[in-house]
Design a protein around this motif. Structure first.
Motif, mmCIF file in Angstrom:
data_model
loop_
_atom_site.group_PDB
_atom_site.id
_atom_site.type_symbol
_atom_site.label_atom_id
_atom_site.label_comp_id
_atom_site.label_asym_id
_atom_site.label_seq_id
_atom_site.Cartn_x
_atom_site.Cartn_y
_atom_site.Cartn_z
ATOM 1 N N ARG A 267 25.620 47.583 68.755
ATOM 2 C CA ARG A 267 25.822 48.047 70.122
ATOM 3 C C ARG A 267 24.629 48.886 70.577
ATOM 4 N N ALA B 51 35.210 52.236 80.204
ATOM 5 C CA ALA B 51 36.450 52.894 80.638
ATOM 6 C C ALA B 51 36.439 53.168 82.144
ATOM 7 N N ARG B 52 35.277 53.610 82.638
ATOM 8 C CA ARG B 52 35.204 53.974 84.063
ATOM 9 C C ARG B 52 35.316 52.773 84.990
ATOM 10 N N LYS C 140 37.311 48.130 77.799
ATOM 11 C CA LYS C 140 37.754 49.436 77.301
ATOM 12 C C LYS C 140 38.853 49.999 78.188
ATOM 13 N N ARG D 183 39.947 53.796 73.489
ATOM 14 C CA ARG D 183 38.835 54.743 73.330
ATOM 15 C C ARG D 183 39.242 56.175 73.725
HETATM 16 C C1 PEP Z 1 30.165 53.466 75.686
HETATM 17 O O1 PEP Z 1 30.773 52.785 74.849
HETATM 18 O O2 PEP Z 1 28.939 53.589 75.680
HETATM 19 C C2 PEP Z 1 30.914 54.174 76.740
HETATM 20 C C3 PEP Z 1 30.314 54.698 77.794
HETATM 21 O O3 PEP Z 1 32.233 54.228 76.481
HETATM 22 P P1 PEP Z 1 33.479 54.499 77.485
HETATM 23 O O4 PEP Z 1 33.354 53.508 78.596
HETATM 24 O O5 PEP Z 1 34.652 54.259 76.590
HETATM 25 O O6 PEP Z 1 33.364 55.928 77.937
#
Ligand code: PEP
Ligand code: MN
Length: 333
Positions: free
Chosen positions: A126, A185-186, A207, A237
């Motif tokens: 990643r 997530a956002r 996510k 997450r």
């Molecule tokens: C990420 O995995 O880099 C990330 C920003 O995660 P999340 O969207 O879960 O905050």
């Protein structure tokens, strides 16, 4: 779905609602009691909007029996979905570990980390090139230059790569480089982005939003699937709670819950869930023990100078130790 009619609803009104429901594609079974009449709807109720029925003054209540997701639901697809990328399987028992830095910072940084996570047994690399940062003044990612470095990391290690796509504008570019596209997530309820992801032929890692219910997560997966892309990996997450010691609260109950409700693979990201490197190993073990199909772990060789999420990044030697311990847990499951 069950529609409970008001006591004084007339035959004519009940007949009208019943005909409307039949025209929307389901069978209607009427049960007339002493005081109440109820209509039991069976078959495909996906086109019925319960709020519209509730708005009818002759309706007492609407009870939802089935889940609103269909393609993502286990009812319609009992076997586990297994997603395969360059020979790596996600779902169906083998825990896949996605590892790498939060953000791609330089060639040297990415290659160093990619080499170590590969050596420790990670199956996917990643690295964020387009970063969703809370502050506009924080490092926003290297953009396409970062994607080019990810491709180089793939060539060097032979491992597939995953990276976040933040918007429709950059979708084609990210899609060109990535083996799996991450929706963060956002953006879990960025419906335009979900629809675009549904047209992609690449797997999507979706996510869970920090304030999203499990049902909302599955409905977002349904958005992508309804446009034709059924290759989805879900990711727990952490969610926002009143607790402040950790960055979020890891909701491990989401793993067995999703396994009951859906056939899609589900992985756990203890890095973003806790914000603390010291908690990653214990929660990774717990995630694998409760049935997660994999993990997403942030790794950095110099977390103290990382441009993003250093406090939740494992050093390579700690990541190596984690890999050994989860291997043992996976075996006894
Ligand atoms: C990420 O995995 O880099 C990330 C920003 O995660 P999340 O969207 O879960 O905050
Ligand atoms: Mn991060």
């Amino acid at each position: 779905m069950v529609i409970v009619m008001k006591k004084d609803a007339t035959e004519k009104v009940i007949g009208k609602i019943s005909d409307k429901m039949t025209s929307l594609g389901c069978e209607v079974h009427k049960v007339q009691g002493k005081d109440y009449c109820i209509l039991g709807l069976v078959g495909d109720t996906s086109k019925i909007n319960p709020n519209q029925i509730k708005a009818n003054i002759n309706v007492q209540d609407v009870l939802i029996v089935n889940h609103p997701f269909k393609l993502a639901g286990r009812n319609f697809h009992p076997e586990d979905t297994v997603i395969e990328v360059d020979g790596v399987k996600i779902g169906g028992g083998n825990p896949a570990v996605i590892a790498g830095p939060c953000a791609i910072e330089s060639e040297d940084q990415l290659m160093t980390i990619a080499k170590t996570v590969k050596a420790s047994g990670a199956s996917i690399i990643r690295g964020g090139a387009f970063k969703p940062r809370t502050s506009p003044y924080s490092f926003q990612g290297m953009g396409e230059d970062g994607l080019k470095l990810l491709k180089k990391a793939k060539e060097m290690t032979g491992l597939p790569i995953i990276t976040e796509v933040m918007d429709e504008v950059n979708f084609d570019t990210v899609e060109k480089y990535a083996d799996i596209l991450q929706i963060g997530a956002r953006n879990m309820q960025n419906f335009a982005l979900l629809k675009r992801a549904g047209k992609s032929n690449k797997p999507i890692l979706l996510k869970r939003g920090m304030s999203a219910t499990i049902e909302e997560l599955l409905m977002s997966a349904e958005y992508i699937m309804s446009k034709g892309n059924e290759q989805i990996i879900l990711c727990e997450r952490g969610i926002r709670t009143f607790e402040t010691y950790t960055r979020n609260t890891l909701d491990l109950s989401a793993v067995p819950a999703i396994k009951e409700l859906s056939h899609l693979p589900v992985i756990v990201d203890p890095s973003h869930a806790t914000g603390r490197w010291s908690m990653i190993e214990p929660l990774s073990k717990a995630a694998i023990a409760c049935g997660a199909d994999g993990l997403m772990i942030e790794v950095h060789h110099e977390p103290e100078v990382a441009m993003c999420d250093g406090a939740q990044s494992l050093k390579p030697e700690k990541f190596e130790k984690l890999m050994k311990s989860i291997e043992k847990i996976a075996k006894i499951k």
